[in-house]
Design a protein around this motif. Structure first.
Motif, mmCIF file in Angstrom:
data_model
loop_
_atom_site.group_PDB
_atom_site.id
_atom_site.type_symbol
_atom_site.label_atom_id
_atom_site.label_comp_id
_atom_site.label_asym_id
_atom_site.label_seq_id
_atom_site.Cartn_x
_atom_site.Cartn_y
_atom_site.Cartn_z
ATOM 1 N N TRP A 202 0.989 -1.100 -0.092
ATOM 2 C CA TRP A 202 -0.148 -0.013 -0.064
ATOM 3 C C TRP A 202 0.973 1.599 0.180
ATOM 4 O O TRP A 202 0.671 2.645 -0.180
ATOM 5 C CB TRP A 202 -1.111 -0.117 1.495
ATOM 6 C CG TRP A 202 -0.260 -0.319 2.349
ATOM 7 C CD1 TRP A 202 0.463 0.557 3.386
ATOM 8 C CD2 TRP A 202 0.104 -1.531 3.417
ATOM 9 N NE1 TRP A 202 1.139 0.573 3.957
ATOM 10 C CE2 TRP A 202 0.737 -0.825 4.450
ATOM 11 C CE3 TRP A 202 -0.671 -2.238 3.184
ATOM 12 C CZ2 TRP A 202 0.017 -2.335 5.190
ATOM 13 C CZ3 TRP A 202 -0.058 -3.886 4.189
ATOM 14 C CH2 TRP A 202 0.869 -3.247 5.083
ATOM 15 N N GLU A 203 2.730 0.931 0.276
ATOM 16 C CA GLU A 203 3.065 2.208 0.210
ATOM 17 C C GLU A 203 3.594 2.695 -1.624
ATOM 18 O O GLU A 203 4.737 3.868 -1.815
ATOM 19 C CB GLU A 203 4.073 1.566 1.234
ATOM 20 C CG GLU A 203 3.762 2.111 2.221
ATOM 21 C CD GLU A 203 4.695 1.490 3.717
ATOM 22 O OE1 GLU A 203 4.662 1.673 4.642
ATOM 23 O OE2 GLU A 203 5.783 1.049 3.190
ATOM 24 N N MET A 204 3.423 1.165 -2.468
ATOM 25 C CA MET A 204 3.443 1.777 -3.448
ATOM 26 C C MET A 204 2.763 2.334 -4.791
ATOM 27 O O MET A 204 2.927 1.498 -5.749
ATOM 28 C CB MET A 204 4.488 0.016 -3.936
ATOM 29 C CG MET A 204 5.289 -0.271 -3.173
ATOM 30 S SD MET A 204 5.670 -2.002 -3.655
ATOM 31 C CE MET A 204 6.559 -1.736 -5.111
ATOM 32 N N GLY A 205 2.019 3.180 -4.603
ATOM 33 C CA GLY A 205 0.806 3.617 -5.206
ATOM 34 C C GLY A 205 1.363 3.772 -6.140
ATOM 35 O O GLY A 205 0.362 3.578 -6.517
ATOM 36 N N SER A 206 1.816 5.338 -5.761
ATOM 37 C CA SER A 206 2.382 5.921 -7.277
ATOM 38 C C SER A 206 3.563 4.718 -8.127
ATOM 39 O O SER A 206 3.494 4.992 -9.795
ATOM 40 C CB SER A 206 4.193 6.724 -6.790
ATOM 41 O OG SER A 206 4.621 5.830 -6.111
ATOM 42 N N THR A 207 4.316 3.162 -7.968
ATOM 43 C CA THR A 207 4.195 2.420 -8.427
ATOM 44 C C THR A 207 3.585 1.978 -9.514
ATOM 45 O O THR A 207 3.576 1.799 -10.661
ATOM 46 C CB THR A 207 4.707 2.348 -7.868
ATOM 47 O OG1 THR A 207 6.385 2.491 -6.862
ATOM 48 C CG2 THR A 207 6.185 0.949 -8.654
ATOM 49 N N PHE A 208 2.807 1.249 -8.702
ATOM 50 C CA PHE A 208 1.741 0.777 -9.657
ATOM 51 C C PHE A 208 0.397 1.558 -10.291
ATOM 52 O O PHE A 208 0.438 0.889 -11.503
ATOM 53 C CB PHE A 208 0.963 -0.238 -8.844
ATOM 54 C CG PHE A 208 1.821 -1.724 -7.611
ATOM 55 C CD1 PHE A 208 2.091 -2.209 -8.862
ATOM 56 C CD2 PHE A 208 1.766 -1.256 -6.872
ATOM 57 C CE1 PHE A 208 2.822 -3.546 -8.432
ATOM 58 C CE2 PHE A 208 2.791 -2.442 -6.922
ATOM 59 C CZ PHE A 208 3.022 -3.334 -7.500
ATOM 60 N N THR A 209 0.261 2.696 -9.556
ATOM 61 C CA THR A 209 -0.550 3.007 -10.990
ATOM 62 C C THR A 209 0.296 3.998 -11.892
ATOM 63 O O THR A 209 -0.543 3.850 -13.405
ATOM 64 C CB THR A 209 -0.799 5.061 -9.847
ATOM 65 O OG1 THR A 209 -1.399 4.534 -8.915
ATOM 66 C CG2 THR A 209 -1.775 5.988 -10.792
ATOM 67 N N ALA A 210 1.335 4.151 -11.494
ATOM 68 C CA ALA A 210 2.633 4.497 -12.875
ATOM 69 C C ALA A 210 2.289 2.889 -13.900
ATOM 70 O O ALA A 210 1.826 3.434 -15.024
ATOM 71 C CB ALA A 210 3.825 4.594 -12.941
ATOM 72 N N PHE A 211 2.354 1.865 -13.585
ATOM 73 C CA PHE A 211 2.783 0.719 -14.413
ATOM 74 C C PHE A 211 0.964 0.323 -14.722
ATOM 75 O O PHE A 211 0.660 -0.377 -16.520
ATOM 76 C CB PHE A 211 2.187 -0.433 -13.870
ATOM 77 C CG PHE A 211 3.781 -1.115 -13.041
ATOM 78 C CD1 PHE A 211 4.808 -0.596 -14.005
ATOM 79 C CD2 PHE A 211 4.750 -1.088 -11.913
ATOM 80 C CE1 PHE A 211 6.167 -1.017 -13.977
ATOM 81 C CE2 PHE A 211 6.001 -1.075 -11.717
ATOM 82 C CZ PHE A 211 6.334 -1.472 -12.705
ATOM 83 N N ALA A 212 -0.086 0.610 -14.326
ATOM 84 C CA ALA A 212 -1.411 0.646 -14.750
ATOM 85 C C ALA A 212 -1.654 1.799 -16.306
ATOM 86 O O ALA A 212 -2.341 1.838 -16.859
ATOM 87 C CB ALA A 212 -1.892 1.095 -13.397
#
Length: 240
Positions: free
Chosen positions: A196-206
């Protein structure tokens, strides 16, 4: 007290330097953790694109579509899935090399680290669909693919720190999936971040997967149906 007392206090303090994730100052960790993912992702997108355009230059588009009962989307994803699963195994082997055999124990989750790699592969596949869709021919598609993936390493902070880049260069590096894989890898390998602290990373992937797919899939579908019709005309002329 006095000068001698202050001197004893100062000399009792010693500075030290720690490199999280690479306490041994190993060049294997420094070079391999950036270079190997770059090579894997370059090979992956070239495999994705080549597997598609092969049907074009070998004049097998209609046979390819017939295997999916005329569905271009099903034919496309059926073509890409085996390559995706293969490179997922390659990513898993890469992680095992560092987290296991290399002795660089991660502070976080190996599973989340692997998910970052799989997400990066999905972005590469979606980018490949867009490239093949907009490229006028298969040769140009391969050139654009190489030009898209090959410069990724210098723009991930590997050879040049991100803080030293211009605003334009930083914007470009944020459009590269490898940048976000390296960030996700760092978050797990050295920082032990929770998912849940990696929101920006997975948002960018999406976003990097969704945008090329939404734009590229309709273009690809229209283009390859046109190619399929041209192929049938050529086959009919050849039979006559």
């Amino acid at each position: 007290s006095g000068v001698k007392g202050a001197e004893r206090l100062v000399t009792g303090l010693h500075s030290d330097f720690y490199a999280p994730g690479n306490m041994q100052f190993s060049f294997l960790a420094f070079l391999g953790s950036n270079l190997l993912p770059g090579v894997i992702m370059l090979a992956a997108i070239l495999s994705f694109v080549t597997s598609i355009v092969r049907e074009n230059y070998q004049f097998r588009i209609n046979d390819w579509f017939d295997t999916a009962q005329g569905s271009v989307t099903a034919a496309l994803f059926g073509k890409l899935l085996p390559h995706f699963f293969f490179y997922c195994l390659v990513v898993a082997a890469y992680i095992a090399l560092f987290a296991g055999f290399g002795g660089f124990a991660p502070a976080g989750s190996l599973f989340i680290w692997f998910i970052c790699g799989a997400a990066c592969l999905i972005v590469m596949a979606c980018s490949g669909i867009l490239i093949v869709g907009i490229a006028p021919n298969w040769r140009f598609a391969l050139v654009v693919t190489s030009g898209y993936a090959a410069p990724a390493l210098p723009f991930t902070g590997f050879s040049m720190p991100l803080d030293s880049m211009s605003e334009m260069a930083r914007m470009f590096c944020k459009c590269l999936p490898l940048t976000w894989f390296i960030q996700g890898q760092t978050q797990q390998w050295t920082l032990g971040a929770k998912i849940w602290e990696m929101g920006s990373t997975f948002t960018a992937f999406a976003l990097l997967a969704l945008i090329p797919l939404v734009v590229g899939l309709p273009i690809f579908r229209w283009k390859y149906r046109k190619f399929a019709k041209q192929e049938k005309i050529l086959e009919t002329k050849h039979e006559l």
